[in-house]
Each structure stands twice: as C-alpha cells, then as structure tokens.
Design an enzyme around this catalytic site. Structure first.
Site, PDB file in Angstrom:
ATOM      1  N   ARG A  74      40.173  16.523  22.246  1.00 16.67           N
ATOM      2  CA  ARG A  74      40.267  15.828  23.541  1.00 16.67           C
ATOM      3  C   ARG A  74      40.616  14.368  23.254  1.00 16.67           C
ATOM      4  O   ARG A  74      39.781  13.619  22.771  1.00 16.67           O
ATOM      5  CB  ARG A  74      38.934  15.892  24.323  1.00 16.67           C
ATOM      6  CG  ARG A  74      38.436  17.243  24.793  1.00 16.67           C
ATOM      7  CD  ARG A  74      39.331  18.001  25.723  1.00 16.67           C
ATOM      8  NE  ARG A  74      39.625  17.407  27.019  1.00 16.67           N
ATOM      9  CZ  ARG A  74      38.905  17.578  28.136  1.00 16.67           C
ATOM     10  NH1 ARG A  74      37.811  18.292  28.109  1.00 16.67           N
ATOM     11  NH2 ARG A  74      39.272  17.025  29.274  1.00 16.67           N
ATOM     12  N   ASP A  84      35.271   8.428  31.244  1.00 12.83           N
ATOM     13  CA  ASP A  84      35.645   8.987  29.942  1.00 12.83           C
ATOM     14  C   ASP A  84      35.768   7.866  28.927  1.00 12.83           C
ATOM     15  O   ASP A  84      35.372   8.009  27.776  1.00 12.83           O
ATOM     16  CB  ASP A  84      36.951   9.774  30.041  1.00 12.83           C
ATOM     17  CG  ASP A  84      36.676  11.158  30.592  1.00 12.83           C
ATOM     18  OD1 ASP A  84      36.635  11.305  31.816  1.00 12.83           O
ATOM     19  OD2 ASP A  84      36.452  12.079  29.780  1.00 12.83           O
ATOM     20  N   ARG A  97      32.867  20.302  28.993  1.00 12.51           N
ATOM     21  CA  ARG A  97      33.502  19.297  29.847  1.00 12.51           C
ATOM     22  C   ARG A  97      32.571  18.123  30.088  1.00 12.51           C
ATOM     23  O   ARG A  97      31.364  18.281  30.096  1.00 12.51           O
ATOM     24  CB  ARG A  97      33.856  19.900  31.201  1.00 12.51           C
ATOM     25  CG  ARG A  97      34.774  21.061  31.105  1.00 12.51           C
ATOM     26  CD  ARG A  97      34.973  21.597  32.494  1.00 12.51           C
ATOM     27  NE  ARG A  97      35.522  22.919  32.442  1.00 12.51           N
ATOM     28  CZ  ARG A  97      35.694  23.672  33.518  1.00 12.51           C
ATOM     29  NH1 ARG A  97      35.348  23.210  34.696  1.00 12.51           N
ATOM     30  NH2 ARG A  97      36.213  24.853  33.405  1.00 12.51           N
ATOM     31  N   GLY A  98      33.209  16.985  30.346  1.00 14.33           N
ATOM     32  CA  GLY A  98      32.433  15.768  30.605  1.00 14.33           C
ATOM     33  C   GLY A  98      32.304  15.000  29.300  1.00 14.33           C
ATOM     34  O   GLY A  98      31.922  15.573  28.270  1.00 14.33           O
ATOM     35  N   ALA A  99      32.628  13.697  29.367  1.00  8.99           N
ATOM     36  CA  ALA A  99      32.720  12.895  28.149  1.00  8.99           C
ATOM     37  C   ALA A  99      31.416  12.838  27.350  1.00  8.99           C
ATOM     38  O   ALA A  99      31.437  12.816  26.120  1.00  8.99           O
ATOM     39  CB  ALA A  99      33.173  11.490  28.521  1.00  8.99           C
ATOM     40  N   GLY A 100      30.278  12.803  28.041  1.00  5.24           N
ATOM     41  CA  GLY A 100      29.000  12.753  27.337  1.00  5.24           C
ATOM     42  C   GLY A 100      28.748  14.048  26.575  1.00  5.24           C
ATOM     43  O   GLY A 100      28.401  14.030  25.387  1.00  5.24           O
ATOM     44  N   ASN A 151      39.129   7.791  33.864  1.00  5.15           N
ATOM     45  CA  ASN A 151      38.319   8.934  34.284  1.00  5.15           C
ATOM     46  C   ASN A 151      39.269   9.979  34.882  1.00  5.15           C
ATOM     47  O   ASN A 151      40.492   9.776  34.957  1.00  5.15           O
ATOM     48  CB  ASN A 151      37.262   8.482  35.298  1.00  5.15           C
ATOM     49  CG  ASN A 151      36.194   9.520  35.540  1.00  5.15           C
ATOM     50  OD1 ASN A 151      35.657  10.114  34.604  1.00  5.15           O
ATOM     51  ND2 ASN A 151      35.885   9.794  36.797  1.00  5.15           N
ATOM     52  N   LYS A 152      38.699  11.091  35.317  1.00  7.38           N
ATOM     53  CA  LYS A 152      39.489  12.208  35.854  1.00  7.38           C
ATOM     54  C   LYS A 152      40.566  11.728  36.819  1.00  7.38           C
ATOM     55  O   LYS A 152      40.310  10.870  37.661  1.00  7.38           O
ATOM     56  CB  LYS A 152      38.543  13.182  36.550  1.00  7.38           C
ATOM     57  CG  LYS A 152      39.171  14.385  37.190  1.00  7.38           C
ATOM     58  CD  LYS A 152      39.943  15.237  36.213  1.00  7.38           C
ATOM     59  CE  LYS A 152      39.140  15.655  35.011  1.00  7.38           C
ATOM     60  NZ  LYS A 152      39.924  16.231  33.918  1.00  7.38           N
ATOM     61  N   LYS A 174      30.923   4.956  25.761  1.00  7.54           N
ATOM     62  CA  LYS A 174      32.234   5.226  26.373  1.00  7.54           C
ATOM     63  C   LYS A 174      33.085   3.951  26.409  1.00  7.54           C
ATOM     64  O   LYS A 174      34.170   3.944  26.972  1.00  7.54           O
ATOM     65  CB  LYS A 174      32.051   5.805  27.768  1.00  7.54           C
ATOM     66  CG  LYS A 174      31.435   7.201  27.712  1.00  7.54           C
ATOM     67  CD  LYS A 174      31.036   7.663  29.060  1.00  7.54           C
ATOM     68  CE  LYS A 174      30.453   9.066  28.984  1.00  7.54           C
ATOM     69  NZ  LYS A 174      29.884   9.460  30.285  1.00  7.54           N
ATOM     70  N   CYS A 179      35.127  14.851  40.509  1.00  5.68           N
ATOM     71  CA  CYS A 179      35.061  15.676  39.298  1.00  5.68           C
ATOM     72  C   CYS A 179      33.615  16.082  39.019  1.00  5.68           C
ATOM     73  O   CYS A 179      32.864  16.387  39.950  1.00  5.68           O
ATOM     74  CB  CYS A 179      35.701  14.952  38.114  1.00  5.68           C
ATOM     75  SG  CYS A 179      36.033  16.042  36.715  1.00  5.68           S
TER      76      CYS A 179
HETATM   77  C1  RUB Z   1      35.302  15.202  33.296  1.00  9.34           C
HETATM   78  C2  RUB Z   1      35.337  13.811  33.843  1.00  9.34           C
HETATM   79  C3  RUB Z   1      34.015  13.128  34.024  1.00  9.34           C
HETATM   80  C4  RUB Z   1      33.765  12.210  32.823  1.00  9.34           C
HETATM   81  C5  RUB Z   1      32.325  11.711  32.785  1.00  9.34           C
HETATM   82  O1  RUB Z   1      36.583  15.640  32.908  1.00  9.34           O
HETATM   83  O2  RUB Z   1      36.360  13.205  34.074  1.00  9.34           O
HETATM   84  O3  RUB Z   1      34.017  12.320  35.181  1.00  9.34           O
HETATM   85  O4  RUB Z   1      34.043  12.902  31.632  1.00  9.34           O
HETATM   86  O5  RUB Z   1      31.442  12.816  32.637  1.00  9.34           O
HETATM   87  P1  RUB Z   1      36.764  17.027  32.085  1.00  9.34           P
HETATM   88  P2  RUB Z   1      29.961  12.618  32.055  1.00  9.34           P
HETATM   89  O6  RUB Z   1      36.136  18.101  32.922  1.00  9.34           O
HETATM   90  O7  RUB Z   1      38.241  17.171  31.946  1.00  9.34           O
HETATM   91  O8  RUB Z   1      36.077  16.856  30.758  1.00  9.34           O
HETATM   92  O9  RUB Z   1      29.283  11.602  32.942  1.00  9.34           O
HETATM   93  O10 RUB Z   1      29.341  13.989  32.151  1.00  9.34           O
HETATM   94  O11 RUB Z   1      30.079  12.145  30.657  1.00  9.34           O
END
Ligand code: RUB
Length: 294
Positions: A47, A182, A4-7, A192-193, A218, A113
């Site tokens: 995704r 995201d 999870r998380g775009a990065g 984003n979420k 991003k 999130c």
């Molecule tokens: C996670 C989400 C995060 C972004 C940024 O959603 O919305 O705010 O992805 O994350 P999910 P980061 O859990 O559905 O992937 O800063 O870690 O890239």
C-alpha cells in the site's frame, strides 16, 4: 485490501515482521538482516499511500543495524513490533477521548470511508451519552461506508448512509465533520480516501467544522524533504464491469486525495488537538535528529 485503514495496515505490517522474527531459526545475523529487509520491502510495496505503514515498519526494524548478535536483532524486532502495536492502539483510544470533547449534545456529524480513529471519537461521544446523529458516505468503489454504518449501528449510534455525491446537499444539515488520515504532510495537508477533499470544500462553504483524527505515526517525514505522497491508483475493475463500456474508454481510479491545510480546523492526535501548522514541529520532535542526518 483485506486489511483496511491506515492504522490497521501499520499494525499488520509491524506484527508481520514481529512474527517473522519470532519464527526465525538458523542462519547468521547478516542472513536475518537480509530477510528482514526483503520482507519490509514486500510489506511497504503493498500500500503506497499510507505513511503509517512506513513508520510502523521502520519503528519495528529500528536498532537491528546496531545489534551485535542474531539473538539481539531478533529480540529487538519482536519488542519493537509489540511496542508499536501497543502505542498505536493507545493512540487511537486517546484520540477518541480528546475528539469526543469536540462533539456536543445534539450534533450531527459527517464521516467518510472507514476510519477507526474517527469512529473511535464518534463512538466515545455516544458512549458518554451525547445525543448525536451521523451521516456516513458510501465511499465508492470499495464501499467502506458499509463497514462504518455497521460498526456505528452496532454501537447504537443513529446513522444514515448517503451516496458520495450527496455530500454537499447533506452538509447543510451537518455540524461537524470527522475523518481519518492515511498521511499528513509536513505542511499540514491531509491525504485520505478519495472524496475527503470534497467533504472539506463543502464543509468550508457551509461553515461546518472539519476535524482530522490522526495518530502522529501518520505524519510523513519524507514530505519534509519535498517528496510527494504517492496516490494509489487501483484497477478499473473496481469501477466498471467487463463489457460495460467500450475498450476505447479509459478509467481513472485514484483512491486517495489531498486536502489542503486551510480547510482543516484541527488535527486530533494522541498528543492533543493541534493546528495543521504545528505538524512540522511535532514531526521534528517525534523523529528527532535522525531526520536530518542524510
Ligand atoms: C481507509 C481510509 C481511512 C484512513 C484512516 O482507506 O482512507 O480513512 O486509512 O483509517 P482503505 P484509520 O480502506 O483504502 O484502507 O483511522 O482506521 O487508520
């Protein structure tokens, strides 16, 4: 949803292609290109919303079409993949350092999130000895807020979890909002979420600063050409249990939303703190002439 998380999603995509190249044996250059393209499609389809994944995959396969030999192509993918992961992790660290400067001693922060970039900023401010408090949203339905509060608590940050619908009430006690991204569009909107836009609206109403922590991978080049960002919709089982509601009731479960640029005070990137209006220029600088070839 295991990653999870775009990065992290982008780094996982780039790493998977690097591993594929590393474990490749036999076949021709054309076979390798075909396998790489099929693997990239599987990864990209996993995704749809986070453009970081698209940028990570494309950065990894860059130069494969020009490779003269199979070995060249394999080595290109391996080194691109390592390079992307290194740059990505470096960007998150730089954002933490830049963003922490926006946090003052005594600030109360709200986050939504689970964003590594936003949490990096908050933890860096705490590490520097600033006395801060954090409100973290639960983030239904997957409850990524649990990850966030565990991470912040482990780092020793004073953190309070709130349900998503408490955002406006709690905004009155908040000084600054830090969220991740995201995708950022060419006109500076944040994807984003789901629920992020509610934080932005409530922050705007309460005159609370709203910061986005986003690596520049991003930024979505596709939006430059008018493409919309696909908002992922997930299964209804994430929202209701079987038999809980009549079959005639429909459930809509979009998992991301869009926050217009006018609600964003600044985007904190590894290139510095920028206004949403500067995204276009940075995008053109990052992707260069290749953007306008088609
Ligand atoms: C996670 C989400 C995060 C972004 C940024 O959603 O919305 O705010 O992805 O994350 P999910 P980061 O859990 O559905 O992937 O800063 O870690 O890239």
């Amino acid at each position: 949803m295991t990653i999870r998380g775009a990065g992290k999603i982008a780094r996982a995509g780039a790493t998977a292609l690097g591993d594929m190249a590393r474990n490749h044996s036999g076949g021709t250059l054309e076979d390798f290109r075909g396998e790489l393209s099929a693997a990239s499609k599987v990864i990209l389809d996993s995704r749809p919303t986070a453009v970081s994944l698209w940028n990570g995959v494309h950065a990894t396969v860059k130069g494969v079409d020009e490779a003269k030999t199979l070995d060249d192509a394999v080595q290109t993918v391996i080194s691109n993949s390592e390079d992307f992961v290194r740059r990505s992790l470096g960007a998150v660290e730089t954002i933490a350092r830049i963003g922490a400067k926006r946090i003052s001693d005594g600030d109360t922060i709200m986050t939504h999130c689970n964003s590594s970039a936003a949490l990096g900023v908050i933890k860096e401010a705490h590490r520097q000895g600033k006395d801060i408090k954090v409100f973290a949203t639960e983030s239904r339905p997957w409850r990524q807020g649990i990850l966030t509060v565990n991470d912040l608590a482990k780092a020793g940050v004073d953190v309070t979890m709130i349900i998503d619908s408490a955002v406006r009430t709690v905004m009155r006690r908040t000084d600054k909002v830090f969220v991740g991204a995201d995708t950022i569009t060419s006109h500076g909107a944040l994807i984003n979420k789901v629920g992020t836009s509610q934080l932005a609206l409530a922050a705007n109403e309460a005159r609370v600063q709203f910061y986005v922590c986003s690596e520049t991978y991003k930024f979505s080049p596709m939006t430059l050409f008018g493409d919309m960002v696909t908002i992922e919709e997930r299964d209804i089982s994430e929202v209701v249990r079987p038999g809980e509601i009549p079959d005639s009731v429909k459930v809509f479960n979009p998992v991301f939303d869009s926050t217009p640029a006018k609600y964003i005070d600044a985007i904190i990137t590894e290139l510095g703190m920028i206004s949403p209006g500067s995204v276009y220029d940075i995008m053109v600088r990052q992707f260069g002439d290749s953007l306008f070839k088609e």
